[in-house]
Design an enzyme around this catalytic site. Structure first.
Site, PDB file in Angstrom:
ATOM      1  N   CYS A  96     -10.895   3.648   0.222  1.00 27.10           N
ATOM      2  CA  CYS A  96      -9.456   3.790   0.480  1.00 27.10           C
ATOM      3  C   CYS A  96      -9.140   2.872   1.662  1.00 27.10           C
ATOM      4  O   CYS A  96      -9.897   2.852   2.647  1.00 27.10           O
ATOM      5  CB  CYS A  96      -9.139   5.242   0.822  1.00 27.10           C
ATOM      6  SG  CYS A  96      -7.476   5.511   1.463  1.00 27.10           S
ATOM      7  N   ASP A 104       0.873  -1.172   0.000  1.00 27.69           N
ATOM      8  CA  ASP A 104       0.000   0.000   0.000  1.00 27.69           C
ATOM      9  C   ASP A 104       0.910   1.222   0.000  1.00 27.69           C
ATOM     10  O   ASP A 104       2.109   1.121   0.282  1.00 27.69           O
ATOM     11  CB  ASP A 104      -0.897  -0.002   1.252  1.00 27.69           C
ATOM     12  CG  ASP A 104      -1.805   1.229   1.319  1.00 27.69           C
ATOM     13  OD1 ASP A 104      -2.283   1.681   0.261  1.00 27.69           O
ATOM     14  OD2 ASP A 104      -2.022   1.761   2.424  1.00 27.69           O
ATOM     15  N   CYS A 111      -4.410  -1.144  -2.110  1.00 24.17           N
ATOM     16  CA  CYS A 111      -4.554   0.307  -2.276  1.00 24.17           C
ATOM     17  C   CYS A 111      -5.514   0.554  -3.431  1.00 24.17           C
ATOM     18  O   CYS A 111      -5.231   0.131  -4.563  1.00 24.17           O
ATOM     19  CB  CYS A 111      -3.181   0.904  -2.568  1.00 24.17           C
ATOM     20  SG  CYS A 111      -3.188   2.662  -2.909  1.00 24.17           S
ATOM     21  N   HIS A 122      -7.056   3.011   3.940  1.00 23.12           N
ATOM     22  CA  HIS A 122      -6.778   3.669   5.224  1.00 23.12           C
ATOM     23  C   HIS A 122      -8.071   3.899   6.018  1.00 23.12           C
ATOM     24  O   HIS A 122      -8.057   4.006   7.233  1.00 23.12           O
ATOM     25  CB  HIS A 122      -6.121   5.038   5.012  1.00 23.12           C
ATOM     26  CG  HIS A 122      -4.668   4.992   4.660  1.00 23.12           C
ATOM     27  ND1 HIS A 122      -4.210   4.505   3.457  1.00 23.12           N
ATOM     28  CD2 HIS A 122      -3.556   5.380   5.355  1.00 23.12           C
ATOM     29  CE1 HIS A 122      -2.892   4.602   3.423  1.00 23.12           C
ATOM     30  NE2 HIS A 122      -2.467   5.133   4.562  1.00 23.12           N
ATOM     31  N   TYR A 160      -0.558   8.524  -2.354  1.00 24.71           N
ATOM     32  CA  TYR A 160      -0.566   8.270  -3.800  1.00 24.71           C
ATOM     33  C   TYR A 160      -1.719   9.042  -4.459  1.00 24.71           C
ATOM     34  O   TYR A 160      -1.681   9.332  -5.638  1.00 24.71           O
ATOM     35  CB  TYR A 160      -0.792   6.776  -4.088  1.00 24.71           C
ATOM     36  CG  TYR A 160       0.405   5.861  -3.921  1.00 24.71           C
ATOM     37  CD1 TYR A 160       1.571   6.278  -3.285  1.00 24.71           C
ATOM     38  CD2 TYR A 160       0.359   4.560  -4.416  1.00 24.71           C
ATOM     39  CE1 TYR A 160       2.643   5.406  -3.134  1.00 24.71           C
ATOM     40  CE2 TYR A 160       1.429   3.688  -4.272  1.00 24.71           C
ATOM     41  CZ  TYR A 160       2.563   4.107  -3.630  1.00 24.71           C
ATOM     42  OH  TYR A 160       3.621   3.236  -3.487  1.00 24.71           O
ATOM     43  N   GLY A 161      -2.750   9.298  -3.677  1.00 28.68           N
ATOM     44  CA  GLY A 161      -3.978   9.891  -4.208  1.00 28.68           C
ATOM     45  C   GLY A 161      -3.807  11.240  -4.873  1.00 28.68           C
ATOM     46  O   GLY A 161      -4.651  11.680  -5.643  1.00 28.68           O
TER      47      GLY A 161
HETATM   48  N1  DGL Z   1      -4.654   3.277   0.976  1.00 27.14           N
HETATM   49  C1  DGL Z   1      -4.656   4.033  -0.257  1.00 27.14           C
HETATM   50  C2  DGL Z   1      -5.934   3.732  -1.023  1.00 27.14           C
HETATM   51  O1  DGL Z   1      -6.571   2.722  -0.786  1.00 27.14           O
HETATM   52  C3  DGL Z   1      -4.363   5.459   0.058  1.00 27.14           C
HETATM   53  C4  DGL Z   1      -3.962   6.218  -1.147  1.00 27.14           C
HETATM   54  C5  DGL Z   1      -3.099   7.391  -0.882  1.00 27.14           C
HETATM   55  O2  DGL Z   1      -1.957   7.180  -0.490  1.00 27.14           O
HETATM   56  O3  DGL Z   1      -3.548   8.495  -1.164  1.00 27.14           O
HETATM   57  O4  DGL Z   1      -6.345   4.468  -1.882  1.00 27.14           O
END
Ligand code: DGL
Length: 259
Positions: free
Chosen positions: A183, A10, A73, A185, A42-43
Site C-alpha cells: 500500500c 491515490d 494506489c 501509504h 479505497y481498501g
Molecule cells: N494508498 C492506497 C494503496 O496503495 C491506500 C488504499 C486505501 O485507501 O485503502 O492501496
C-alpha cells in the site's frame, strides 16, 4: 506534447511516496498529484466503487492535459487497472505489491505482505501470488485502520504503533525474512516498522520500480520532457491539505478541490 504533465492519483496522501520516486528519477517532468482523501480508504470499498472513483480521478487529470497516468494506489491498480486501460487511450502505469522480488530473494521461504483488504482480495493479487510465490509461504495481513490514521495526520501515534505490533506478530512468528509493503501509504511507516521488526527482516516496496517503468513507457511513447525549464509540480486534494503538505519535504502549493 512532452511538456504535458504526468498525472498521479491515490485514494489520499500515500501516493506521494510514489510521486517522490518519480520526481527523483524524472526531475524535468511536470506533475499533477491528486489526493482523493475524501474517499479514503479505497481498501474497504467494492471493486465497482474503486473503478468509478479511479475513473473520476483520471477524468480530472486528463482535463488538466496529462500525457500519462500513474495509479499510485495498489488497491486501485489491483481492482481497476484492466478497465482503466480499456477506457482511456493514454498510457496508464499501475502499482502492485512486490511479491515477485520478495519471493525470489527469500531465504526462509516465508514472506509477509501488509496491504489493504481490497488489494489482498483482488484477482490480480491472487494471480501474482500463484505465479511468483507458489513454492513459498505468504503471510497476508490486512493493515486495517492504518490508512485512516495516516490520513488523519496520526502517522507517529501510539495507535499506529499498537496496530503494527499486532499485525507484525504472526509474520515474525512465521519466520518471514521479507516484508512487502502493498500500500503506498505504508512507506511512511518504515521508521516505526524498523523499530518493531527484528534486524534480519527486509522491507520491500514498489516505488522505484514504478518510477523506472514510468520512464520506460515515456521513452517508448516519445513523451519524455526534455525541456530544462523549472518543472511545474501541482497538488490537489479534496480534504484539508495539512496532512498532504506535512508529507512533502518542500513547500508546494496545494489546491483544494471540491469533488
Ligand atoms: N494508498 C492506497 C494503496 O496503495 C491506500 C488504499 C486505501 O485507501 O485503502 O492501496
Amino acid at each position: 506534447m512532452s511538456k504535458q504533465p504526468i498525472g498521479i492519483f491515490d485514494s489520499g496522501v500515500g501516493g506521494t511516496s510514489i510521486w517522490k520516486e518519480l520526481n527523483l528519477l524524472l526531475p524535468l517532468e511536470n506533475t499533477i498529484y491528486l489526493a482523493d482523501s475524501k474517499n479514503a480508504p479505497y481498501g474497504e470499498k467494492t471493486k465497482e466503487e474503486i473503478v468509478s472513483l479511479s475513473k473520476k480521478n483520471i477524468d480530472f487529470l486528463i482535463s488538466k492535459n496529462c500525457k500519462l497516468i500513474v495509479v499510485a494506489c495498489n488497491t486501485a491498480t489491483t481492482n481497476a487497472i484492466k478497465v482503466l486501460r480499456e477506457t482511456y487511450n493514454i498510457p496508464i502505469i499501475g502499482i502492485e505489491p512486490a511479491i515477485k522480488p520478495a519471493a525470489l530473494q527469500t531465504k526462509t521461504n516465508v514472506i509477509g505482505i501488509l496491504a489493504t483488504k481490497g488489494t489482498l482480495s483482488s484477482e490480480l493479487f491472487h494471480r501474482a501470488t500463484d505465479l511468483f510465490a507458489n513454492k513459498i509461504k505468504v503471510v497476508e495481513q490486512v493493515g486495517e485502520g492504518l490508512v485512516q490514521l495516516i490520513e488523519s495526520g496520526k502517522l507517529n501515534s501510539e495507535e499506529i504503533k499498537a496496530l503494527l505490533k499486532i499485525y507484525l506478530k504472526p509474520m515474525i512468528e512465521a519466520n518471514i525474512d521479507y516484508l512487502v509493503l502493498g500500500c503506498t501509504h505504508y512507506p511512511y511507516l518504515i521508521p516505526q516498522l524498523l523499530e518493531l521488526l527484528p534486524e534480519h527482516i527486509k522491507i520491500i516496496d514498489s516505488g522505484k520500480a514504478v518510477a523506472l517503468q514510468t520512464k520506460a513507457v515515456l521513452e517508448q511513447h516519445l513523451l519524455l520532457n526534455t525541456s530544462h525549464n523549472k518543472p511545474e509540480l501541482m497538488f490537489y486534494s479534496n480534504r484539508e491539505t495539512y496532512v498532504l503538505s506535512s508529507l512533502l519535504e518542500e513547500t508546494y502549493q496545494i489546491d483544494y478541490l471540491d469533488f
